[in-house]
Design an enzyme around this catalytic site. Structure first.
Site, PDB file in Angstrom:
ATOM      1  N   HIS A  60       0.814  -1.315   0.053  1.00 28.85           N
ATOM      2  CA  HIS A  60       0.012  -0.035   0.154  1.00 28.85           C
ATOM      3  C   HIS A  60       0.703   1.263   0.011  1.00 28.85           C
ATOM      4  O   HIS A  60       1.327   1.498   1.009  1.00 28.85           O
ATOM      5  CB  HIS A  60      -0.912  -0.075   1.101  1.00 28.85           C
ATOM      6  N   HIS A  62       1.472   5.464  -2.177  1.00 32.81           N
ATOM      7  CA  HIS A  62       1.015   6.276  -3.045  1.00 32.81           C
ATOM      8  C   HIS A  62       1.989   6.587  -3.671  1.00 32.81           C
ATOM      9  O   HIS A  62       2.864   7.475  -3.121  1.00 32.81           O
ATOM     10  CB  HIS A  62       0.108   7.479  -2.458  1.00 32.81           C
ATOM     11  N   LEU A  63       2.229   6.655  -5.116  1.00 32.68           N
ATOM     12  CA  LEU A  63       3.404   7.312  -5.847  1.00 32.68           C
ATOM     13  C   LEU A  63       3.010   8.576  -6.527  1.00 32.68           C
ATOM     14  O   LEU A  63       4.143   9.274  -7.138  1.00 32.68           O
ATOM     15  CB  LEU A  63       3.990   6.235  -6.793  1.00 32.68           C
ATOM     16  N   ASN A  94      -4.948   6.019  -7.328  1.00 33.73           N
ATOM     17  CA  ASN A  94      -5.685   7.039  -7.193  1.00 33.73           C
ATOM     18  C   ASN A  94      -4.722   8.460  -7.621  1.00 33.73           C
ATOM     19  O   ASN A  94      -4.543   9.428  -6.761  1.00 33.73           O
ATOM     20  CB  ASN A  94      -6.078   7.738  -5.638  1.00 33.73           C
ATOM     21  N   HIS A 179     -10.368   0.226   1.245  1.00 35.99           N
ATOM     22  CA  HIS A 179     -10.392   1.395   2.096  1.00 35.99           C
ATOM     23  C   HIS A 179     -11.592   1.460   2.584  1.00 35.99           C
ATOM     24  O   HIS A 179     -12.726   1.568   1.769  1.00 35.99           O
ATOM     25  CB  HIS A 179      -9.849   2.568   1.139  1.00 35.99           C
ATOM     26  N   ASN A 278      -5.910   9.171   6.983  1.00 43.10           N
ATOM     27  CA  ASN A 278      -7.366   8.790   6.903  1.00 43.10           C
ATOM     28  C   ASN A 278      -6.932   7.127   6.672  1.00 43.10           C
ATOM     29  O   ASN A 278      -6.746   6.600   5.804  1.00 43.10           O
ATOM     30  CB  ASN A 278      -8.057   9.092   5.789  1.00 43.10           C
ATOM     31  N   ASP A 305       0.823   2.618   3.520  1.00 47.29           N
ATOM     32  CA  ASP A 305      -0.017   3.822   3.329  1.00 47.29           C
ATOM     33  C   ASP A 305       0.922   4.953   3.086  1.00 47.29           C
ATOM     34  O   ASP A 305       0.353   6.068   3.333  1.00 47.29           O
ATOM     35  CB  ASP A 305      -1.318   3.808   4.296  1.00 47.29           C
ATOM     36  N   HIS A 309       2.749  14.303   0.672  1.00 47.04           N
ATOM     37  CA  HIS A 309       2.060  15.569   0.218  1.00 47.04           C
ATOM     38  C   HIS A 309       3.289  16.784   0.443  1.00 47.04           C
ATOM     39  O   HIS A 309       4.307  16.577   1.038  1.00 47.04           O
ATOM     40  CB  HIS A 309       1.033  16.033   1.116  1.00 47.04           C
ATOM     41  N   PHE A 323      -5.479  14.509   3.764  1.00 44.92           N
ATOM     42  CA  PHE A 323      -5.104  13.218   4.638  1.00 44.92           C
ATOM     43  C   PHE A 323      -3.784  12.704   4.173  1.00 44.92           C
ATOM     44  O   PHE A 323      -3.471  12.672   2.981  1.00 44.92           O
ATOM     45  CB  PHE A 323      -6.365  12.382   4.481  1.00 44.92           C
TER      46      PHE A 323
HETATM   47 ZN   LIG Z   1      -6.855   4.167   2.032  1.00 46.83          ZN
END
Ligand SMILES: [Zn+2]
Length: 430
Positions: A60, A62-63, A94, A179, A278, A305, A309, A323
């Site tokens: 999990h 986010h790239l 996402n 999620h 989140n 996760d 940012h 988040f």
């Molecule tokens: Zn999530």
């Protein structure tokens, strides 16, 4: 090309191995694991005092590429992963545009071949554009190489549509990663509901926001026989529901993120968005339940996760900042400090939960460094203590609430396909 790692404590949970030995790698494979291997090699690493384990696998992350390259890219995110001891990572869909088609899955795979220094295994979206209206091309994404589908960042609120997605995922042997968040219950909340939200003067996110969907998804998996993986579980009751699902024979697995067992909502010092993620940091009783779940195996694995940012975005107040926190480069030390030193897991168990088990959940044949297996490895010093300093992160994101925290367990080297890609004393290679 051959690589000989000498005198390390080799911990390989897949074969119940734990002992001082040498490891010989030829090309991309481990070819020998034994005491005092006499062979010569092109490169020799003295691992005395270090542990040698299968590289961690993060289900999990986010790239942020494509669309949000100012937050992170496949290149910087993969470097952050390598610096955290990870050799395989699963980026969530996402992005902008979302990873919702065979072409987008192929884009990620091809971009990773050029830019990434660890294996990148993309996750496709459940619905087109993650809009929750129409199913994405699940069969096409499976064919293109997606390892799972997920609507991460939110839940598919239409249960009928989600059930159809689960049926398709099951047909194409794809994992469904959930999620769990009932968007109608969020009501503008940004930290855990109760005393923390009251103290900070912001709206709260109750446990039911997560629990309602956790139960729904377990029931849908029971009906469809899909393999369901619950992302970032954070509540006490979710642990009970997962236990129930497993007892019922539902193919359900679950992850917990290091921040959810390393900090409670009572530790949020003030209106600081580096503490906003989140699901949110929860109460002490939730943290204790998550640890107990890890201890008894109801919670299967640890994922990060990792959600980078920009500093500007995280400077905003709790109510309006996005988040998410970064996690790739702090996961191991936080887990080692809080779980192994904290008496929740043994060290081999921690490695199992960060490598062997995630590999099994994905069905990718990794997380094992016995003879003949892929040489994806991590070397770490379990004794080294250090203070987390976000300015040292390879990630573009410095958004962590753990800056200044003293931890134990430092990643020294990460090896992917038999090649050293990260060496703490030399930096990134390749
Ligand atoms: Zn999530």
């Amino acid at each position: 090309m051959s690589l000989l790692i000498k005198n390390g404590r080799v911990i390989n949970p897949a074969t119940d191995t734990d002992g001082i030995m040498d490891l010989l790698i030829e090309g991309t494979r481990v070819v020998k694991a034994a005491k005092n291997i006499p062979e010569e090699a092109d490169q020799v690493i003295d691992a005395k005092g270090l542990c040698v384990a299968p590289g961690f696998i993060d289900l999990h992350v986010h790239l942020r590429e494509p669309g949000f390259e100012y937050k992170e890219t496949i290149k910087t995110g993969s470097r952050a992963a390598a610096r955290g001891g990870y050799t395989s990572i699963c980026p969530m869909p996402n992005t902008k545009p979302a990873i919702d088609s065979a072409d987008m899955v192929k884009f990620i795979i091809n971009k990773a071949k050029e830019d990434a220094i660890v294996h990148v295994l993309p996750v496709g979206a459940v619905t087109k554009g993650q809009q929750g209206q129409e199913l994405a091309d699940i069969a096409g994404m499976a064919e293109a190489g997606a390892v799972a589908i997920s609507e991460d960042g939110k839940s598919v609120m239409n249960a009928n549509l989600y059930r159809d997605a689960m049926k398709l995922a099951e047909e194409h042997s794809l994992l469904v990663m959930a999620h769990c968040e009932d968007i109608n219950l969020v009501n503008g909340g940004c930290v855990n509901a109760g005393p923390a939200a009251e103290r900070l003067g912001v709206k709260g996110i109750s446990n039911s926001v997560e629990d309602v969907i956790t139960v729904r998804d377990i029931l849908l998996a029971k009906e469809t026989k899909a393999s369901l993986h619950l992302c970032h579980c954070s509540t006490k009751d979710s642990v009970s529901f997962i236990r129930w699902g497993k007892e019922e024979g539902v193919k359900v697995t679950a992850e917990v993120c290091p921040h959810h067992f390393s900090m409670t909502c009572d530790e949020i010092p003030g209106n600081d968005a580096n503490y906003k993620m989140n699901p949110p940091l929860r109460a002490k009783e939730d943290v204790e339940a998550l640890k107990a779940g890890l201890h008894d195996g109801v919670i299967d694995c640890i994922s990060t996760d990792h959600a980078p940012h920009s500093a500007e975005e995280k400077k905003k107040p709790l109510e309006s900042a996005p988040f998410g926190i970064v996690g790739s480069e702090t996961a191991f030390s936080l887990s080692y400090t809080n779980l192994v030193k904290g008496g929740v897991l043994t060290l081999p168990e921690l490695i199992e939960r960060m490598s062997t088990v995630p590999a099994k959940i994905l069905g990718i044949g990794k997380g094992d460094i016995s003879e003949g297996k892929t040489a994806d490895l991590v070397l770490f010093d379990p004794e080294a203590e250090y203070v987390i300093d976000a300015s040292e992160f390879a990630s573009k994101g410095k958004n962590t609430p753990f800056g200044g925290r003293k931890v134990q367990g430092r990643i020294c080297m990460t090896i992917v396909d038999g090649k050293v890609v990260y060496d703490a004393s030399r930096g990134f290679i390749g």
